[in-house]
Write a protein that holds these residues in place. Structure first.
Motif, PDB file in Angstrom:
ATOM      1  N   LYS A  99       5.977   5.955  12.963  1.00 25.68           N
ATOM      2  CA  LYS A  99       7.060   5.651  12.037  1.00 25.68           C
ATOM      3  C   LYS A  99       6.737   4.480  11.105  1.00 25.68           C
ATOM      4  CE  LYS A  99      10.203   8.682  13.220  1.00 25.68           C
ATOM      5  NZ  LYS A  99      10.782   9.633  12.256  1.00 25.68           N
ATOM      6  N   THR A 100       5.576   3.901  11.242  1.00 20.85           N
ATOM      7  CA  THR A 100       5.169   2.805  10.366  1.00 20.85           C
ATOM      8  C   THR A 100       4.655   3.355   9.041  1.00 20.85           C
ATOM      9  OG1 THR A 100       4.614   1.289  12.168  1.00 20.85           O
ATOM     10  CG2 THR A 100       3.539   0.904  10.053  1.00 20.85           C
ATOM     11  N   ILE A 101       5.168   2.808   7.962  1.00 23.50           N
ATOM     12  CA  ILE A 101       4.712   3.196   6.630  1.00 23.50           C
ATOM     13  C   ILE A 101       3.760   2.127   6.108  1.00 23.50           C
ATOM     14  CG2 ILE A 101       5.428   3.571   4.234  1.00 23.50           C
ATOM     15  CD1 ILE A 101       8.054   4.695   5.323  1.00 23.50           C
ATOM     16  N   THR A 102       2.580   2.569   5.671  1.00 21.00           N
ATOM     17  CA  THR A 102       1.556   1.649   5.184  1.00 21.00           C
ATOM     18  C   THR A 102       1.351   1.829   3.683  1.00 21.00           C
ATOM     19  OG1 THR A 102       0.433   1.710   7.325  1.00 21.00           O
ATOM     20  CG2 THR A 102      -0.830   0.882   5.447  1.00 21.00           C
ATOM     21  N   LEU A 103       1.359   0.718   2.959  1.00 19.88           N
ATOM     22  CA  LEU A 103       1.064   0.719   1.525  1.00 19.88           C
ATOM     23  C   LEU A 103      -0.240  -0.024   1.283  1.00 19.88           C
ATOM     24  CD1 LEU A 103       4.355   0.719   1.633  1.00 19.88           C
ATOM     25  CD2 LEU A 103       4.148   0.053  -0.761  1.00 19.88           C
ATOM     26  N   ALA A 104      -1.143   0.587   0.537  1.00 21.62           N
ATOM     27  CA  ALA A 104      -2.351  -0.101   0.082  1.00 21.62           C
ATOM     28  C   ALA A 104      -2.089  -0.585  -1.333  1.00 21.62           C
ATOM     29  CB  ALA A 104      -3.551   0.837   0.116  1.00 21.62           C
ATOM     30  N   VAL A 105      -1.956  -1.899  -1.488  1.00 26.59           N
ATOM     31  CA  VAL A 105      -1.659  -2.500  -2.792  1.00 26.59           C
ATOM     32  C   VAL A 105      -2.917  -3.158  -3.341  1.00 26.59           C
ATOM     33  CG1 VAL A 105       0.782  -2.794  -2.308  1.00 26.59           C
ATOM     34  CG2 VAL A 105      -0.806  -4.595  -1.648  1.00 26.59           C
ATOM     35  N   GLU A 106      -2.922  -3.468  -4.627  1.00 25.45           N
ATOM     36  CA  GLU A 106      -4.174  -3.872  -5.275  1.00 25.45           C
ATOM     37  C   GLU A 106      -4.609  -5.302  -4.978  1.00 25.45           C
ATOM     38  OE1 GLU A 106      -4.180  -3.959  -9.499  1.00 25.45           O
ATOM     39  OE2 GLU A 106      -2.240  -4.938  -9.654  1.00 25.45           O
ATOM     40  N   ALA A 107      -3.738  -6.103  -4.399  1.00 21.50           N
ATOM     41  CA  ALA A 107      -4.113  -7.485  -4.105  1.00 21.50           C
ATOM     42  C   ALA A 107      -3.156  -8.076  -3.074  1.00 21.50           C
ATOM     43  CB  ALA A 107      -4.098  -8.337  -5.376  1.00 21.50           C
ATOM     44  N   GLU A 108      -3.584  -9.159  -2.465  1.00 21.27           N
ATOM     45  CA  GLU A 108      -2.707  -9.872  -1.546  1.00 21.27           C
ATOM     46  C   GLU A 108      -1.613 -10.572  -2.341  1.00 21.27           C
ATOM     47  OE1 GLU A 108      -3.464 -12.048   2.563  1.00 21.27           O
ATOM     48  OE2 GLU A 108      -4.547 -12.962   0.909  1.00 21.27           O
ATOM     49  N   PRO A 109      -0.393 -10.661  -1.796  1.00 18.68           N
ATOM     50  CA  PRO A 109       0.656 -11.377  -2.529  1.00 18.68           C
ATOM     51  C   PRO A 109       0.299 -12.847  -2.724  1.00 18.68           C
ATOM     52  CG  PRO A 109       1.355 -10.915  -0.276  1.00 18.68           C
ATOM     53  CD  PRO A 109       0.092 -10.146  -0.502  1.00 18.68           C
ATOM     54  N   VAL A 110       0.742 -13.393  -3.829  1.00 12.77           N
ATOM     55  CA  VAL A 110       0.537 -14.816  -4.095  1.00 12.77           C
ATOM     56  C   VAL A 110       1.452 -15.644  -3.207  1.00 12.77           C
ATOM     57  CG1 VAL A 110       0.731 -16.610  -5.860  1.00 12.77           C
ATOM     58  CG2 VAL A 110      -0.154 -14.350  -6.464  1.00 12.77           C
ATOM     59  N   SER A 111       2.671 -15.136  -3.014  1.00 16.37           N
ATOM     60  CA  SER A 111       3.689 -15.829  -2.243  1.00 16.37           C
ATOM     61  C   SER A 111       4.733 -14.799  -1.813  1.00 16.37           C
ATOM     62  CB  SER A 111       4.348 -16.921  -3.100  1.00 16.37           C
ATOM     63  OG  SER A 111       5.574 -17.358  -2.550  1.00 16.37           O
ATOM     64  N   LEU A 112       5.522 -15.156  -0.786  1.00 16.72           N
ATOM     65  CA  LEU A 112       6.644 -14.313  -0.386  1.00 16.72           C
ATOM     66  C   LEU A 112       7.971 -14.963  -0.773  1.00 16.72           C
ATOM     67  CD1 LEU A 112       5.468 -12.943   3.095  1.00 16.72           C
ATOM     68  CD2 LEU A 112       5.294 -11.895   0.828  1.00 16.72           C
ATOM     69  N   ASP A 113       7.890 -15.933  -1.673  1.00 17.15           N
ATOM     70  CA  ASP A 113       9.082 -16.559  -2.249  1.00 17.15           C
ATOM     71  C   ASP A 113       9.314 -15.933  -3.614  1.00 17.15           C
ATOM     72  OD1 ASP A 113      10.977 -18.140  -3.491  1.00 17.15           O
ATOM     73  OD2 ASP A 113      10.133 -20.030  -2.783  1.00 17.15           O
ATOM     74  N   PRO A 114      10.398 -15.184  -3.801  1.00 19.96           N
ATOM     75  CA  PRO A 114      10.605 -14.479  -5.078  1.00 19.96           C
ATOM     76  C   PRO A 114      10.729 -15.394  -6.286  1.00 19.96           C
ATOM     77  CG  PRO A 114      12.572 -14.357  -3.696  1.00 19.96           C
ATOM     78  CD  PRO A 114      11.484 -14.906  -2.837  1.00 19.96           C
ATOM     79  N   GLN A 115      11.070 -16.654  -6.074  1.00 19.66           N
ATOM     80  CA  GLN A 115      11.197 -17.584  -7.190  1.00 19.66           C
ATOM     81  C   GLN A 115       9.882 -18.284  -7.521  1.00 19.66           C
ATOM     82  OE1 GLN A 115      14.305 -20.176  -5.816  1.00 19.66           O
ATOM     83  NE2 GLN A 115      15.881 -18.590  -5.906  1.00 19.66           N
ATOM     84  N   ASN A 116       8.836 -17.910  -6.791  1.00 17.89           N
ATOM     85  CA  ASN A 116       7.568 -18.612  -6.966  1.00 17.89           C
ATOM     86  C   ASN A 116       6.411 -17.672  -7.276  1.00 17.89           C
ATOM     87  OD1 ASN A 116       6.375 -21.174  -7.114  1.00 17.89           O
ATOM     88  ND2 ASN A 116       5.548 -21.029  -5.038  1.00 17.89           N
ATOM     89  N   VAL A 117       6.704 -16.476  -7.806  1.00 15.21           N
ATOM     90  CA  VAL A 117       5.654 -15.540  -8.192  1.00 15.21           C
ATOM     91  C   VAL A 117       5.963 -14.958  -9.566  1.00 15.21           C
ATOM     92  CG1 VAL A 117       5.077 -14.901  -5.823  1.00 15.21           C
ATOM     93  CG2 VAL A 117       6.776 -13.560  -7.070  1.00 15.21           C
ATOM     94  N   THR A 118       4.916 -14.559 -10.256  1.00 11.48           N
ATOM     95  CA  THR A 118       5.081 -13.904 -11.554  1.00 11.48           C
ATOM     96  C   THR A 118       4.363 -12.563 -11.608  1.00 11.48           C
ATOM     97  OG1 THR A 118       3.153 -15.082 -12.442  1.00 11.48           O
ATOM     98  CG2 THR A 118       5.313 -16.098 -12.781  1.00 11.48           C
ATOM     99  N   ASP A 119       3.696 -12.164 -10.521  1.00  9.61           N
ATOM    100  CA  ASP A 119       2.940 -10.913 -10.516  1.00  9.61           C
ATOM    101  C   ASP A 119       3.712  -9.783  -9.836  1.00  9.61           C
ATOM    102  OD1 ASP A 119       2.362 -12.412  -7.988  1.00  9.61           O
ATOM    103  OD2 ASP A 119       1.271 -10.570  -7.515  1.00  9.61           O
ATOM    104  N   GLY A 120       3.520  -8.567 -10.332  1.00  8.88           N
ATOM    105  CA  GLY A 120       4.224  -7.410  -9.817  1.00  8.88           C
ATOM    106  C   GLY A 120       3.827  -7.034  -8.412  1.00  8.88           C
ATOM    107  N   ASN A 121       2.592  -7.311  -8.044  1.00  4.78           N
ATOM    108  CA  ASN A 121       2.124  -6.965  -6.705  1.00  4.78           C
ATOM    109  C   ASN A 121       2.907  -7.727  -5.640  1.00  4.78           C
ATOM    110  OD1 ASN A 121      -0.142  -5.594  -5.101  1.00  4.78           O
ATOM    111  ND2 ASN A 121      -0.277  -7.706  -4.400  1.00  4.78           N
ATOM    112  N   SER A 122       3.122  -9.025  -5.848  1.00  4.53           N
ATOM    113  CA  SER A 122       3.893  -9.831  -4.897  1.00  4.53           C
ATOM    114  C   SER A 122       5.330  -9.330  -4.806  1.00  4.53           C
ATOM    115  CB  SER A 122       3.887 -11.302  -5.311  1.00  4.53           C
ATOM    116  OG  SER A 122       2.590 -11.860  -5.240  1.00  4.53           O
TER     117      SER A 122
END
Length: 533
Positions: free
Chosen positions: A49-72
């Motif tokens: 039941k685990t869904i895995t996403l392969a994204v193009e890069a590691e997130p910069v941050s997990l704080d939504p107010q501290n990122v500007t990239d779509g991947n994060s």
């Protein structure tokens, strides 16, 4: 191949319903929720039941107010929610708010907040939380990456626990879209208090939101894992997966191999070269739809050779955009028929400059440039941008415009454009982060947006465009504002300060046993209600 906002046949999340028109003194109520009920968990292994996403890069941050990239943002979306969100048409609709009212002069917006919402740490959501979040991101000493994004805010006033008013520095009808952006997601007040008490507390690594999934762990360079939040407020949109795992995989070829090998369920940014092959395999679904990006050829209007509108229009007639899309993008794109993409809120379609080299030559002759001219065409040094530049240069050459392509690292190119270090022609790309027309146009075409302060590196100036833009942003009535923005788009397309090229498609692939995946035009993949069979 599927082209709607959802991958496979599945209903959109509750908050994706379309809002009614929001005019001064009127409100937007919460849209009706879906009637679908969460799937009951069966007795299977967790991995099933685990869904895995392969994204193009590691997130910069997990704080939504501290990122500007779509991947994060993609990684954060299952954990966080804001007062508003965007539909798949980039229209703002309520989530943690149930209603909002914009005052008559577009200087204040008052939200009625949803009751009974708790954060993943058990703390309540209320008006004090909204104020604390916006005050925190605006406080310069906190160093948030999105501070300037919210610079339109003068003050946040708590009326009572369920009502909060945001006051703008000046009339600004577009602040609704800013507040629907993921950067306006709400963090736990308790987490903010921890940060204030202990500056070493890392908000980037300790996300606490209100979304259907809560943070489990971030294993450096390997994955971010989230799991269902049992007390999520919207039971009809509760988590359906056992967990979601986001794996950073930089190389597109590796992401494709992982999909084929069953090591991931979803891959982002599928290269156009591989899209048809994957789409033909019955084990996978491929999503394609126009993005918010517009590619263009910018030109420095300070240079005499571009000051005659006939020259600029001739350049638009000289480039076969369909040939460019077919040859460079493998057909995954559409001709740009405005200065903004069709999925941008407030878009108004214009009559395209159809490929007509004879017309281009005639207009150049009328402008006194029968023999054409020489030009330098700057571009970024990625294979995609170089291929676009070379195609454009080849086509311009057929009408006598001899453009020499020069490729630079993107940071270097931006610096050259910002400081006019020999600017002539350049391949540009623009996408409004707010998903709406004003931010799609103002930074590129308003006289006050000249480089280096903003993105108008071609120094385009039109007093009528300036006037309409300034009037539109101060107009609280959406219909009236949209009329002004439509007129702006008509003027700009006629003036041709750009060679309007194309809008590339977003391409995402997934396995057929996963449903409920949504892709926004902003290139964000949402799996909040995704399910694996």
């Amino acid at each position: 191949m599927l082209v709607a906002g959802m991958l496979t046949a599945c209903s959109a999340p509750a908050e994706q319903a379309k809002p009614s028109a929001n005019t001064a003194g009127t409100s937007n109520a919460t849209p009706a929720t879906s009637t679908a009920t969460p799937t009951t968990q069966t007795e299977k292994k967790v991995v099933d039941k685990t869904i895995t996403l392969a994204v193009e890069a590691e997130p910069v941050s997990l704080d939504p107010q501290n990122v500007t990239d779509g991947n994060s943002i993609t990684v954060q979306r299952a954990m966080f929610e804001g007062l508003l969100t965007f539909t798949d048409k980039m229209q703002p609709v309520p989530v943690l708010a149930t209603d909002y009212q914009l005052n008559e002069n577009a200087t204040e917006i008052t939200f009625t907040l949803r009751e009974g919402v708790t954060f993943h740490d058990g703390s309540p959501f209320n008006a004090e939380v909204v104020k604390a979040n916006l005050d925190f991101v605006l406080d310069e000493k906190n160093g948030m990456a999105r501070r300037s994004f919210f610079s339109f805010i003068k003050e946040v006033v708590v009326k009572d626990p369920t009502h909060v008013t945001i006051i703008a520095n000046a009339p600004n009808s577009t602040m609704i879209s800013y507040l629907a952006h993921p950067a306006a997601s709400m963090k736990s007040l308790e987490a903010l208090k921890k940060k204030k008490a202990d500056p070493t507390f890392n908000l980037d690594r300790n996300p606490v939101g209100t979304g259907p999934y809560q943070f489990v762990k971030w294993k450096e360079n390997q994955h971010v894992k989230v799991a269902p939040f049992a007390n999520y407020w919207n039971k009809e949109q509760a988590a359906k997966a056992e967990s979601i795992v986001y794996k950073p995989v930089v190389e597109a070829g590796t992401r494709i191999n992982m999909l084929k090998a069953g090591e991931t369920d979803i891959i982002t940014k599928l290269p156009t070269l591989n899209a048809k092959e994957i789409a033909e395999d019955k084990s996978f679904n491929v999503y394609k739809a126009p993005s918010l990006n517009v590619y263009y050829v910018g030109m420095n209007l300070k240079l005499k050779k571009y000051q005659d509108k006939k020259v600029r229009q001739a350049m638009n007639y000289a480039v076969n955009k369909d040939e460019l899309i077919g040859g460079v993008l493998d057909g995954y794109g559409t001709v740009a028929d405005s200065a903004i993409a069709p999925n941008t809120y407030g878009y108004a379609q214009q009559k395209v400059y159809e490929y007509n080299p004879d017309q281009a030559k005639k207009m150049l002759e009328e402008a006194g440039m029968k023999d054409g001219f020489e030009a330098t065409l700057w571009t970024r040094n990625s294979s995609e941008f170089i291929a676009i530049a070379e195609n454009v240069a080849m086509q311009l050459g057929k009408v006598g415009i001899k453009a020499k392509v020069q490729a630079y690292e993107s940071g270097t190119l931006f610096d050259m454009l910002d400081h006019e270090k020999g600017t002539d022609l350049w391949i540009g790309r623009w996408s409004p982060g707010t998903g709406e027309v004003d931010y799609g146009i103002r930074p590129n075409f308003h006289t006050k947006s000249f480089a280096p302060d903003n993105n108008n590196s071609g120094f385009y100036s039109n007093t009528q465009v300036d006037k309409l833009l300034d009037e539109a942003i101060m107009t609280a009535n959406k219909d009236e504002a949209m009329k002004k923005y439509a007129e702006v788009q008509k003027i700009i397309y006629e003036d041709a300060p750009w060679v309007f090229l194309h809008v590339p498609d977003l391409i995402v692939a997934k396995t057929t046993n996963v449903s409920g995946v949504m892709v926004l035009p902003s290139d964000t993949v949402i799996v909040n209600t995704a399910e694996k069979q």
